[in-house]
Design an enzyme around this catalytic site. Structure first.
Site, short mmCIF file in Angstrom:
data_model
loop_
_atom_site.label_atom_id
_atom_site.label_comp_id
_atom_site.label_asym_id
_atom_site.label_seq_id
_atom_site.Cartn_x
_atom_site.Cartn_y
_atom_site.Cartn_z
N LYS A 37 0.84 -1.20 0.00
CA LYS A 37 0.00 0.00 0.00
C LYS A 37 0.88 1.26 0.00
O LYS A 37 2.10 1.17 0.22
CB LYS A 37 -0.93 -0.07 1.21
CG LYS A 37 -1.91 -1.26 1.15
CD LYS A 37 -2.79 -1.31 2.39
CE LYS A 37 -3.86 -2.38 2.28
NZ LYS A 37 -4.74 -2.40 3.47
N TYR B 128 -12.59 -3.22 -3.21
CA TYR B 128 -13.14 -3.15 -1.85
C TYR B 128 -14.67 -3.07 -1.86
O TYR B 128 -15.26 -2.44 -0.99
CB TYR B 128 -12.54 -1.95 -1.11
CG TYR B 128 -11.12 -2.16 -0.63
CD1 TYR B 128 -10.76 -3.30 0.10
CD2 TYR B 128 -10.12 -1.21 -0.87
CE1 TYR B 128 -9.46 -3.49 0.55
CE2 TYR B 128 -8.81 -1.40 -0.42
CZ TYR B 128 -8.49 -2.55 0.30
OH TYR B 128 -7.21 -2.74 0.76
N PHE C 282 -15.44 3.66 7.38
CA PHE C 282 -14.08 4.05 7.01
C PHE C 282 -13.82 3.96 5.50
O PHE C 282 -12.71 4.19 5.04
CB PHE C 282 -13.04 3.18 7.76
CG PHE C 282 -13.20 1.70 7.54
CD1 PHE C 282 -12.64 1.08 6.42
CD2 PHE C 282 -13.90 0.92 8.44
CE1 PHE C 282 -12.79 -0.28 6.20
CE2 PHE C 282 -14.05 -0.46 8.23
CZ PHE C 282 -13.49 -1.05 7.11
N THR D 262 -5.56 -7.87 10.34
CA THR D 262 -5.91 -6.58 9.72
C THR D 262 -5.54 -5.40 10.63
O THR D 262 -5.04 -4.38 10.16
CB THR D 262 -7.44 -6.55 9.44
OG1 THR D 262 -7.76 -7.66 8.62
CG2 THR D 262 -7.85 -5.26 8.77
N ASN E 291 -1.91 -0.01 7.25
CA ASN E 291 -1.42 -1.35 7.59
C ASN E 291 -0.58 -2.00 6.48
O ASN E 291 -0.45 -3.22 6.41
CB ASN E 291 -2.56 -2.25 8.07
CG ASN E 291 -3.63 -2.47 7.02
OD1 ASN E 291 -3.53 -1.94 5.90
ND2 ASN E 291 -4.63 -3.25 7.36
N HIS F 54 -1.72 -5.50 1.44
CA HIS F 54 -2.97 -6.24 1.18
C HIS F 54 -2.64 -7.67 0.78
O HIS F 54 -1.67 -7.90 0.06
CB HIS F 54 -3.76 -5.59 0.03
CG HIS F 54 -4.85 -6.48 -0.49
ND1 HIS F 54 -6.08 -6.57 0.13
CD2 HIS F 54 -4.88 -7.37 -1.52
CE1 HIS F 54 -6.82 -7.47 -0.52
NE2 HIS F 54 -6.12 -7.97 -1.52
N GLU G 169 -9.44 -10.86 -7.76
CA GLU G 169 -8.53 -9.72 -7.59
C GLU G 169 -7.43 -9.73 -8.66
O GLU G 169 -7.06 -8.68 -9.18
CB GLU G 169 -7.93 -9.73 -6.19
CG GLU G 169 -8.96 -9.42 -5.11
CD GLU G 169 -8.40 -9.45 -3.70
OE1 GLU G 169 -9.18 -9.24 -2.77
OE2 GLU G 169 -7.18 -9.70 -3.53
P1 GDP Z 1 -7.71 -7.18 5.22
O1 GDP Z 1 -8.28 -8.23 4.29
O2 GDP Z 1 -6.92 -7.77 6.36
O3 GDP Z 1 -6.93 -6.10 4.50
O4 GDP Z 1 -8.96 -6.47 5.93
P2 GDP Z 1 -10.39 -6.05 5.36
O5 GDP Z 1 -10.66 -6.69 4.03
O6 GDP Z 1 -11.39 -6.27 6.45
O7 GDP Z 1 -10.25 -4.47 5.18
C1 GDP Z 1 -9.57 -3.94 4.08
C2 GDP Z 1 -8.73 -2.78 4.53
O8 GDP Z 1 -9.58 -1.74 5.02
C3 GDP Z 1 -7.77 -3.04 5.70
O9 GDP Z 1 -6.57 -3.68 5.32
C4 GDP Z 1 -7.52 -1.63 6.19
O10 GDP Z 1 -6.61 -0.94 5.33
C5 GDP Z 1 -8.90 -1.00 6.03
N1 GDP Z 1 -9.66 -1.08 7.27
C6 GDP Z 1 -10.27 -2.17 7.80
N2 GDP Z 1 -10.89 -1.85 8.96
C7 GDP Z 1 -10.67 -0.52 9.15
C8 GDP Z 1 -11.05 0.41 10.17
O11 GDP Z 1 -11.73 0.07 11.15
N3 GDP Z 1 -10.62 1.70 10.00
C9 GDP Z 1 -9.89 2.10 8.95
N4 GDP Z 1 -9.50 3.39 8.87
N5 GDP Z 1 -9.50 1.26 7.96
C10 GDP Z 1 -9.89 -0.04 8.07
MG MG Z 2 -9.74 -8.10 2.85
#
Ligand code: GDP
Ligand code: MG
Length: 161
Positions: A20, A60, A68, A102, A123, A126, A137
């Site tokens: 990222k 996404y 968010f 995450t 974070n 991805h 994807e």
């Molecule tokens: P991942 O698959 O581990 O990346 O997690 P998810 O698919 O649930 O979420 C995608 C991305 O959204 C995460 O990697 C974070 O960059 C972002 N994200 C997820 N939860 C939050 C949150 O509570 N706050 C914010 N600001 N970003 C979030």
């Molecule tokens: Mg994800």
């Protein structure tokens, strides 16, 4: 005795890994790639790009209703990404383990997020979360012609070299 073939590992499984914008900014590209190479996975696609809103909203699409979501898209368009396809046995699940939770506060030390980040909004990386999700994807981010199906030299003869 005869060998069963059905239980052979699927060495052709693929996943999408993206570094990222914060990972690029913080010069973590080399270290992240190194972890996947060191683990033994094979790099079959790699590019650096500025992501568009269109691709990200597809990537996404399951998060569109989250509070968010807007800040996630601003984050993901704030600078270039390095997007990669890695191949190997169980690569989807193993990559998720290597990347960590995450939420970096919950990510174990030794994972990418656990070693390089502190907050969920930054974070670093991805990783696809399922084999089916990875297929979608990879299609979204890459054209088939840009994925290279190269042979490992350890699986071929070197007679002609
Ligand atoms: P991942 O698959 O581990 O990346 O997690 P998810 O698919 O649930 O979420 C995608 C991305 O959204 C995460 O990697 C974070 O960059 C972002 N994200 C997820 N939860 C939050 C949150 O509570 N706050 C914010 N600001 N970003 C979030
Ligand atoms: Mg994800």
């Amino acid at each position: 005795c005869s060998f069963a073939t059905s239980g052979l590992p699927d060495v052709r499984e693929r996943t999408l890994i993206a570094i990222k914008p914060d990972g690029v900014q913080r010069r973590l590209v080399g270290q992240i790639i190194q972890r996947f190479e060191q683990r033994g996975f094979k790099l079959v696609g790699l590019k650096m790009l500025q992501a568009s809103q269109d691709v990200l909203s597809e990537h996404y699409c399951n998060l569109r209703t989250k509070p968010f979501y807007g800040s996630l898209l601003r984050y993901m368009t704030s600078g270039p990404l390095v997007v990669m396809v890695w191949e190997g046995h169980n690569v989807v699940q193993t990559s998720r383990t290597m990347v960590g939770n995450t939420n970096p506060a919950e990510a174990q030390a030794g994972t990418v997020r656990g070693d390089f980040s502190i907050h969920v909004s930054r974070n670093v990386v991805h990783a696809s979360d399922s084999v089916e999700g990875a297929k979608k994807e990879i299609q979204l981010w890459f054209q088939t012609k840009d994925l290279l199906d190269w042979d490992s030299w350890d699986q071929t003869s070197n007679d002609d070299v």
